[in-house]
Design an enzyme around this catalytic site. Sequence first.
Site, PDB file in Angstrom:
ATOM      1  N   HIS A 273       0.836  -1.203   0.000  1.00  0.00           N
ATOM      2  CA  HIS A 273       0.000   0.000   0.000  1.00  0.00           C
ATOM      3  C   HIS A 273       0.877   1.262   0.000  1.00  0.00           C
ATOM      4  O   HIS A 273       0.735   2.127  -0.872  1.00  0.00           O
ATOM      5  CB  HIS A 273      -0.913  -0.025   1.241  1.00  0.00           C
ATOM      6  N   GLU A 274       1.784   1.327   0.959  1.00  0.00           N
ATOM      7  CA  GLU A 274       2.608   2.539   1.065  1.00  0.00           C
ATOM      8  C   GLU A 274       3.514   2.698  -0.160  1.00  0.00           C
ATOM      9  O   GLU A 274       3.789   3.815  -0.588  1.00  0.00           O
ATOM     10  CB  GLU A 274       3.442   2.526   2.353  1.00  0.00           C
ATOM     11  N   HIS A 277       1.689   4.681  -2.735  1.00  0.00           N
ATOM     12  CA  HIS A 277       1.759   6.125  -2.471  1.00  0.00           C
ATOM     13  C   HIS A 277       3.119   6.670  -2.906  1.00  0.00           C
ATOM     14  O   HIS A 277       3.225   7.706  -3.553  1.00  0.00           O
ATOM     15  CB  HIS A 277       1.588   6.397  -0.971  1.00  0.00           C
ATOM     16  N   GLU A 303      -4.702   7.759  -2.933  1.00  0.00           N
ATOM     17  CA  GLU A 303      -5.180   6.485  -2.408  1.00  0.00           C
ATOM     18  C   GLU A 303      -5.487   5.507  -3.553  1.00  0.00           C
ATOM     19  O   GLU A 303      -5.397   4.287  -3.375  1.00  0.00           O
ATOM     20  CB  GLU A 303      -6.411   6.726  -1.519  1.00  0.00           C
TER      21      GLU A 303
HETATM   22 CO    CO Z   1      -3.132   5.243   1.995  1.00  0.00          CO
END
Ligand code: CO
Length: 509
Positions: A273-274, A277, A303
């Site tokens: 997830h990170e 980003h 996101e």
């Molecule tokens: Co996030």
Amino acid sequence: MKSMSEKVEHSPKMQTLYELVAELTDLSHIMAVLGWDQQVVMPPGGAEERGLQLAALGKIMHQKFATDEVGQLIADLEAEVGDLYAETDEARSVKVSKKTYEKQAKVPLRLLMENIQATTMAHEAWVKAKAASDFSIFQPHLEKIVDLRKQYADLFKPYDHIYDPLLDDFEPGMKTADVREIFEKLRPQQVALLQEIAKKEPADNAFIKQHYKDEYQELFGRFVISRFGYDWTRGRLDVAPHPFTTEFGLGDVRITTRYLKEDAGSALFGTMHESGHAMYGQGVPEKYKRHPLGGSASLAIHESQSRLWENIVGRSKEFWSFFYPSFQMLFPDYLANVSLSDFYRGINRVEPSYIRVEADEATYNLHIMLRLEIEIGLMEGTIEVADLPEIWNSKMEDYLGITPPNDAKGVLQDVHWSGGMIGYFPTYALGNLASVQLWDKLLEENPNVPDEIAQGKFDTILGWMREHVHQYGSKYEPQEIMLKATGSKLTPEPYIAYLRKKYSEIYDL
Ligand code: CO
């Protein structure tokens, strides 16, 4: 090359704006370094003075930017560039700067300082309240914050809705009415899907709710995101209690993760997830370094990138057909007897749960919808802070069919409100929707991508995101990005279709 020639052509006033923004960008990156240190390595004793240091920098930035001279400079530049919606970097730089200026100049320094003080105290109170699972400790602080947020919103009158100015801080150009319309289409579909899944035997995921060896978890995380295309020469991975991504510039975009004793899934999917980003931050072009357009389109677009790598890629069958053999070999104690298809079903288990950050793809947006209703109610004055625990629990029952056993697992679970971040939550759900809408377009243009994933190849995906999202920095608003990249504004239909297809297969609906 274009940026070189543009540099030569800047008017003196444009040059002044660029230099001012470059300096402010430096200051905001210094704040980011202090924030990273605070969350990753600072001893608890540093908290008070670190708060003062960050406030001091915030004040300097405000005083440098929210002045009559800067207002005049921007007004002059507006006349100079003409149409702010023209697609040149100069016009968009003036547009973005004007918007930031209008927001900051409207906020009196008194309100800004009061807000910093209130949120610092509220954060402490929230930590205590959550540990004691006692909302009453946090209640007076949240009342103060809601009051300050109302004062803030009122600076932007006339508005269509009092929630609009708050939402706009995180999702430029998006209105409360737009979000409500999207959520109203989404809600019945998600609830119906959930009810169908609930009738089926839940997938077993006990194998992941274990304490995998931290070092091996880290090794695997690094292996996966290196394959994705995370650039280690411009990044690093550390441990933090609450995972986040932060940028100190285009050349230093860091991520954090956490290794939980009770759930190996946290680091596994959190790191992916990170990295999503961070690859967005790393994908902003060099010409936007220390530049008004050097940010991102919005939190939802941000996101969309993290969710894409975590869920659409990281929880897909193709992904695990490539990675599972090595993952299984790293953790034979837990996985030796778990087949690939059981693993896939397990990591995609659907189950109504109390905690948003642990929610699966089929229930996540429902957590967001209840927060949006509560935030709107607080701002409109139709919901009192004192009634929140009760309202929270009854909405959880409505949406997910479960009632939290205590406030820590209910209304106190998230940090956002203690930081004054009302208007932030909707961006999580909007990001989910955007991730699939972008993905569908990517697949339409590159039908081989699932095969590439099954071979551990991700460059088509990253390349497509670079071209259609990352390269624009903050030049376009989120809806402009969606329109340019997919031919349509943000819409819930692709996400609903994606969920239905995925879970129909897993749960044989
Ligand atoms: Co996030």
